[in-house]
Design a protein around this motif. Structure first.
Motif, PDB file in Angstrom:
ATOM      1  N   SER A  52       0.820  -1.211   0.000  1.00 14.72           N
ATOM      2  CA  SER A  52       0.000   0.000   0.000  1.00 14.72           C
ATOM      3  C   SER A  52       0.854   1.260   0.000  1.00 14.72           C
ATOM      4  O   SER A  52       2.056   1.220   0.284  1.00 14.72           O
ATOM      5  CB  SER A  52      -0.939   0.020   1.210  1.00 14.72           C
ATOM      6  N   SER A  53       0.207   2.376  -0.327  1.00 13.25           N
ATOM      7  CA  SER A  53       0.828   3.699  -0.299  1.00 13.25           C
ATOM      8  C   SER A  53      -0.069   4.607   0.536  1.00 13.25           C
ATOM      9  O   SER A  53      -1.294   4.404   0.599  1.00 13.25           O
ATOM     10  CB  SER A  53       0.975   4.256  -1.723  1.00 13.25           C
ATOM     11  N   SER A  79      -9.662   6.217  -8.519  1.00 19.28           N
ATOM     12  CA  SER A  79      -8.473   5.594  -9.099  1.00 19.28           C
ATOM     13  C   SER A  79      -8.775   5.196 -10.532  1.00 19.28           C
ATOM     14  O   SER A  79      -9.884   4.729 -10.833  1.00 19.28           O
ATOM     15  CB  SER A  79      -8.059   4.363  -8.291  1.00 19.28           C
ATOM     16  N   SER A  86      -6.188  -1.976 -10.196  1.00 23.32           N
ATOM     17  CA  SER A  86      -5.050  -2.503  -9.436  1.00 23.32           C
ATOM     18  C   SER A  86      -4.722  -1.635  -8.229  1.00 23.32           C
ATOM     19  O   SER A  86      -3.899  -2.032  -7.388  1.00 23.32           O
ATOM     20  CB  SER A  86      -3.813  -2.624 -10.343  1.00 23.32           C
ATOM     21  N   ALA A  87      -5.308  -0.442  -8.141  1.00 24.38           N
ATOM     22  CA  ALA A  87      -5.120   0.451  -6.990  1.00 24.38           C
ATOM     23  C   ALA A  87      -6.490   0.848  -6.465  1.00 24.38           C
ATOM     24  O   ALA A  87      -7.297   1.414  -7.204  1.00 24.38           O
ATOM     25  CB  ALA A  87      -4.313   1.682  -7.381  1.00 24.38           C
ATOM     26  N   VAL A  95      -3.966   3.757   0.010  1.00 24.96           N
ATOM     27  CA  VAL A  95      -4.171   3.216  -1.335  1.00 24.96           C
ATOM     28  C   VAL A  95      -3.677   1.776  -1.304  1.00 24.96           C
ATOM     29  O   VAL A  95      -2.479   1.533  -1.105  1.00 24.96           O
ATOM     30  CB  VAL A  95      -3.385   4.009  -2.397  1.00 24.96           C
ATOM     31  N   THR A 142      -3.125  -1.995  -3.142  1.00 27.27           N
ATOM     32  CA  THR A 142      -2.886  -2.454  -4.510  1.00 27.27           C
ATOM     33  C   THR A 142      -3.029  -3.964  -4.613  1.00 27.27           C
ATOM     34  O   THR A 142      -2.907  -4.691  -3.626  1.00 27.27           O
ATOM     35  CB  THR A 142      -1.482  -2.052  -4.989  1.00 27.27           C
ATOM     36  N   LEU A 175       0.551   6.583  -9.315  1.00 25.63           N
ATOM     37  CA  LEU A 175       1.154   5.521  -8.509  1.00 25.63           C
ATOM     38  C   LEU A 175       1.594   4.410  -9.448  1.00 25.63           C
ATOM     39  O   LEU A 175       0.802   3.899 -10.238  1.00 25.63           O
ATOM     40  CB  LEU A 175       0.145   4.983  -7.495  1.00 25.63           C
ATOM     41  N   ILE A 190       2.813   0.624  -9.934  1.00 26.75           N
ATOM     42  CA  ILE A 190       2.714  -0.672  -9.253  1.00 26.75           C
ATOM     43  C   ILE A 190       3.566  -1.673 -10.019  1.00 26.75           C
ATOM     44  O   ILE A 190       3.353  -1.904 -11.219  1.00 26.75           O
ATOM     45  CB  ILE A 190       1.260  -1.153  -9.196  1.00 26.75           C
TER      46      ILE A 190
END
Length: 226
Positions: A64-65, A86, A90-91, A110, A112, A136, A138
């Motif tokens: 995560s972020s 988003s 995927s996020a 966030v 993922t 972001l 990934i």
């Protein structure tokens, strides 16, 4: 012009309202007195969305972020509800995040999903017609490899250890250790296509060696004297 201040002004606990009373001289035709409450806060400054940050901006899938939204002024009564979105499945982000009343920022997570190849997701925040976005990235999560020792020989006269091994990864770093002491003997040379080998000067036959990969794989083998 007939009113006179009858008490010192007093402010409310938040300093936003002042109260004072007045009296009417007896000679005036209007015999009423008045209590005044005056708002001293002035005109409130409307908060606007000024920033969206992600920490970090590059993650492995499945991790995560941390997102943060920032306002130009303290959030109004009831808080400021910031809409989130988003561009990629995927996020994942919550539908919104609320900046508490009087605060200027709030954070959100966030999360993922795992991906097969690098994927960019644009995270957006919107408030009062203003949208801020951040990308972001990934990446596929690193996967472990399988290691096998195919040769472990010690030349007594030369005091030399020869090791060959394979890995299911073509880019891993393979290191040789004495199994009993966990002392590093050396790093094998990558010969390509998952093949690794090395020859190391060593004062004695280590008896048993362990080859460990930078990706997590390992194998242990007895050493043959010759």
């Amino acid at each position: 012009g007939n009113q006179a201040m009858s008490s010192r002004p007093r402010f409310s606990a938040d300093g936003q309202t002042v109260y004072f009373g007045t009296t009417i001289p007896t000679s005036a035709s209007d015999m009423y007195s008045y209590l005044y409450a005056i708002d001293t806060s002035g005109t409130a400054v409307a908060a606007t969305l000024t920033g969206l940050t992600l920490t970090p901006t590059t993650v492995d899938g499945g991790t995560s972020s941390l997102g943060q939204v920032t306002l130009s002024a303290p959030a109004p009564a009831g808080g400021a509800v910031i809409a989130l979105s988003s561009s990629s499945g995927s996020a994942q982000v919550p539908g919104s995040v609320t900046v508490p009343q009087g605060a200027t920022s709030a954070t959100f997570n966030v999360t993922t999903s795992t991906v097969a190849s690098p994927t960019n997701a644009t995270i957006s925040a919107t408030y009062n017609g203003v949208t801020k976005s951040q990308v972001l990235t990934i990446n596929p999560a690193a996967v472990g490899d399988t290691v096998a020792i195919t040769q472990a020989d010690y030349a007594n006269r030369k005091r030399s250890l020869r090791v060959q091994a394979t890995s299911t990864s073509f880019t891993a770093v393979l290191m040789v250790y004495e199994t009993d002491t966990n002392i590093l003997i050396g790093t094998l040379t990558n010969k390509g296509n998952g093949r690794y080998r090395g020859e190391f000067a060593w004062p004695h036959n280590p008896g048993t060696i362990t080859v460990r990969s930078s990706l997590g794989g390992s194998d242990t083998s007895p050493v043959r004297s010759r």
